[in-house]
Design a protein around this motif. Structure first.
Motif, PDB file in Angstrom:
ATOM      1  N   ARG A   8       2.832  30.335  -4.633  1.00 47.00           N
ATOM      2  CA  ARG A   8       2.493  31.572  -5.327  1.00 47.00           C
ATOM      3  C   ARG A   8       1.440  32.327  -4.530  1.00 47.00           C
ATOM      4  O   ARG A   8       0.314  31.864  -4.369  1.00 47.00           O
ATOM      5  N   ILE A  10       0.923  32.847  -1.353  1.00 42.10           N
ATOM      6  CA  ILE A  10       0.311  32.057  -0.288  1.00 42.10           C
ATOM      7  C   ILE A  10      -0.171  32.964   0.842  1.00 42.10           C
ATOM      8  O   ILE A  10       0.579  33.809   1.347  1.00 42.10           O
ATOM      9  N   ASP A  34       5.731  34.165  -1.930  1.00 43.37           N
ATOM     10  CA  ASP A  34       6.158  33.397  -3.110  1.00 43.37           C
ATOM     11  C   ASP A  34       7.502  32.733  -2.808  1.00 43.37           C
ATOM     12  O   ASP A  34       8.364  33.331  -2.171  1.00 43.37           O
ATOM     13  N   GLU A  68      -5.570  31.357   0.617  1.00 41.95           N
ATOM     14  CA  GLU A  68      -5.478  31.819  -0.772  1.00 41.95           C
ATOM     15  C   GLU A  68      -4.115  31.413  -1.332  1.00 41.95           C
ATOM     16  O   GLU A  68      -3.186  31.106  -0.595  1.00 41.95           O
ATOM     17  N   GLY A  69      -4.022  31.462  -2.656  1.00 42.31           N
ATOM     18  CA  GLY A  69      -2.755  31.213  -3.318  1.00 42.31           C
ATOM     19  C   GLY A  69      -2.669  29.821  -3.914  1.00 42.31           C
ATOM     20  O   GLY A  69      -3.609  29.019  -3.827  1.00 42.31           O
ATOM     21  N   GLU A  70      -1.518  29.540  -4.506  1.00 43.71           N
ATOM     22  CA  GLU A  70      -1.291  28.254  -5.153  1.00 43.71           C
ATOM     23  C   GLU A  70      -0.060  27.582  -4.567  1.00 43.71           C
ATOM     24  O   GLU A  70       0.967  28.221  -4.358  1.00 43.71           O
ATOM     25  N   LEU A  72       2.326  24.247  -5.499  1.00 41.58           N
ATOM     26  CA  LEU A  72       2.598  23.249  -6.519  1.00 41.58           C
ATOM     27  C   LEU A  72       3.686  22.299  -6.020  1.00 41.58           C
ATOM     28  O   LEU A  72       4.717  22.735  -5.509  1.00 41.58           O
ATOM     29  N   LYS A  76       2.717  20.200 -10.092  1.00 35.67           N
ATOM     30  CA  LYS A  76       1.282  19.903 -10.055  1.00 35.67           C
ATOM     31  C   LYS A  76       0.632  20.690  -8.924  1.00 35.67           C
ATOM     32  O   LYS A  76       1.067  20.636  -7.776  1.00 35.67           O
ATOM     33  N   ARG A  77      -0.438  21.388  -9.285  1.00 35.64           N
ATOM     34  CA  ARG A  77      -1.123  22.245  -8.316  1.00 35.64           C
ATOM     35  C   ARG A  77      -1.861  21.395  -7.291  1.00 35.64           C
ATOM     36  O   ARG A  77      -2.597  20.463  -7.623  1.00 35.64           O
ATOM     37  N   ASP A  79      -4.766  20.782  -4.828  1.00 34.89           N
ATOM     38  CA  ASP A  79      -6.151  21.236  -4.776  1.00 34.89           C
ATOM     39  C   ASP A  79      -6.459  21.752  -3.375  1.00 34.89           C
ATOM     40  O   ASP A  79      -6.631  20.973  -2.429  1.00 34.89           O
ATOM     41  N   ILE A  80      -6.512  23.058  -3.243  1.00 31.79           N
ATOM     42  CA  ILE A  80      -6.753  23.664  -1.933  1.00 31.79           C
ATOM     43  C   ILE A  80      -8.131  23.280  -1.394  1.00 31.79           C
ATOM     44  O   ILE A  80      -8.297  23.005  -0.209  1.00 31.79           O
TER      45      ILE A  80
END
Length: 283
Positions: A8, A10, A34, A68-70, A72, A76-77, A79-80
């Motif tokens: 998401r 990224i 995305d 930046e961004g998420e 998964l 499960k996310r 952890d950046i």
């Protein structure tokens, strides 16, 4: 259904230090991408050199953390901030690199190459590690006795099979493949692509497949994402992309790329196997 991997917005920035001749600057290699890949499917990432596709692959493979961004994995996310995924997460995602000559330690026997992920990430006893490695060699079309040989004793195609076997030792759900057949001859490419397709069917694997070769993408992909200058300019199913590319960059990329009939090569390899002309140990 929860995707095996999802990104998401990224972003990946690289900071270039200043000097007497230039100011410090920031280069944005990936810009707000995305994507989502469902279990058992293959997402191909396509773009010219420097487009950001390999940078994105390294992020998905948990080698690099995005700016930046998420990201998964199985909902499960990641952890950046931690930047170091634990063994449980690491076992879910593995990567196969482009160069089969450089991705294997020349001083390690093949058995050590394959068992090393188990040594680092599990408590599996030595005898079981050895048996798993020999079974994996057979699964990728090699022989158990190759366990005690060194990488220089194998062809490029065989080395890439070994790299794939190593990636599978932890039973991952996701393989990130960065140009995995581009360094191989065309007939060997077809064999390795056949292997990847068979493994995906047998093990329910999910692939993120980076490639500049559109014939390979046409064969292996379910969905295609086209990247230009760090931006995903077009995403669609393989059928849609090849039948009706909508973005000018995609059309330009397709027009400029020579296409090899990998399907014809694959069919020829299959016929040789059926006729008993192919060897047990694949090239």
């Amino acid at each position: 259904m929860t995707p095996v991997v999802e990104g998401r917005a990224i972003v990946q920035d690289y900071h270039m230090p200043g000097s007497m001749m230039r100011r410090a600057s920031t280069v944005r290699a990936v810009n707000g991408i995305d994507f989502a890949v469902q279990k058992g499917k293959t997402l191909a990432i396509v773009g010219e050199s420097g487009s950001g596709k390999s940078t994105l692959a390294r992020i998905i493979a948990l080698i690099d953390a995005p700016s930046e961004g998420e990201l998964l994995i199985e909902g499960k996310r990641v952890d950046i901030a931690a930047r170091r995924p634990g063994p449980q997460l690491r076992s879910k995602v593995q990567m196969v690199f482009q160069n089969p000559y450089g991705s294997l330690n020349p001083r390690q026997k093949i058995g050590d190459v394959l068992t090393e992920p188990l040594v680092i990430n599990t408590d599996v006893p030595a005898a079981e590690r050895r048996e798993r490695a020999k079974a994996m060699l057979q699964k990728v079309g090699l022989l158990p006795e190759h366990y005690n040989r060194y990488p220089h004793m194998f062809s490029g195609g065989q080395r890439q099979r070994i790299a794939i076997a190593r990636a599978l030792m932890l039973n991952p759900s996701l393989l990130v493949l960065d140009e995995p057949v581009s360094a191989l001859d065309l007939s060997v490419q077809a064999q390795v692509l056949n292997l990847l397709a068979d493994l995906q069917d047998e093990l329910g694997l999910t692939y993120v497949f980076v490639s500049h070769d559109l014939s390979v993408v046409r064969y292996i992909a379910d969905d295609v994402m086209v990247i230009s200058k760090g931006v995903a300019v077009e995403q669609a199913s393989r059928e849609e992309i090849f039948a009706n590319p909508t973005h000018p960059y995609t059309r330009q990329l397709f027009a400029a790329t020579p296409v090899t009939d990998i399907e014809a090569i694959r069919a020829r390899v299959a016929r040789r196997r059926a006729a008993g002309l192919g060897s047990t140990v694949q090239t």
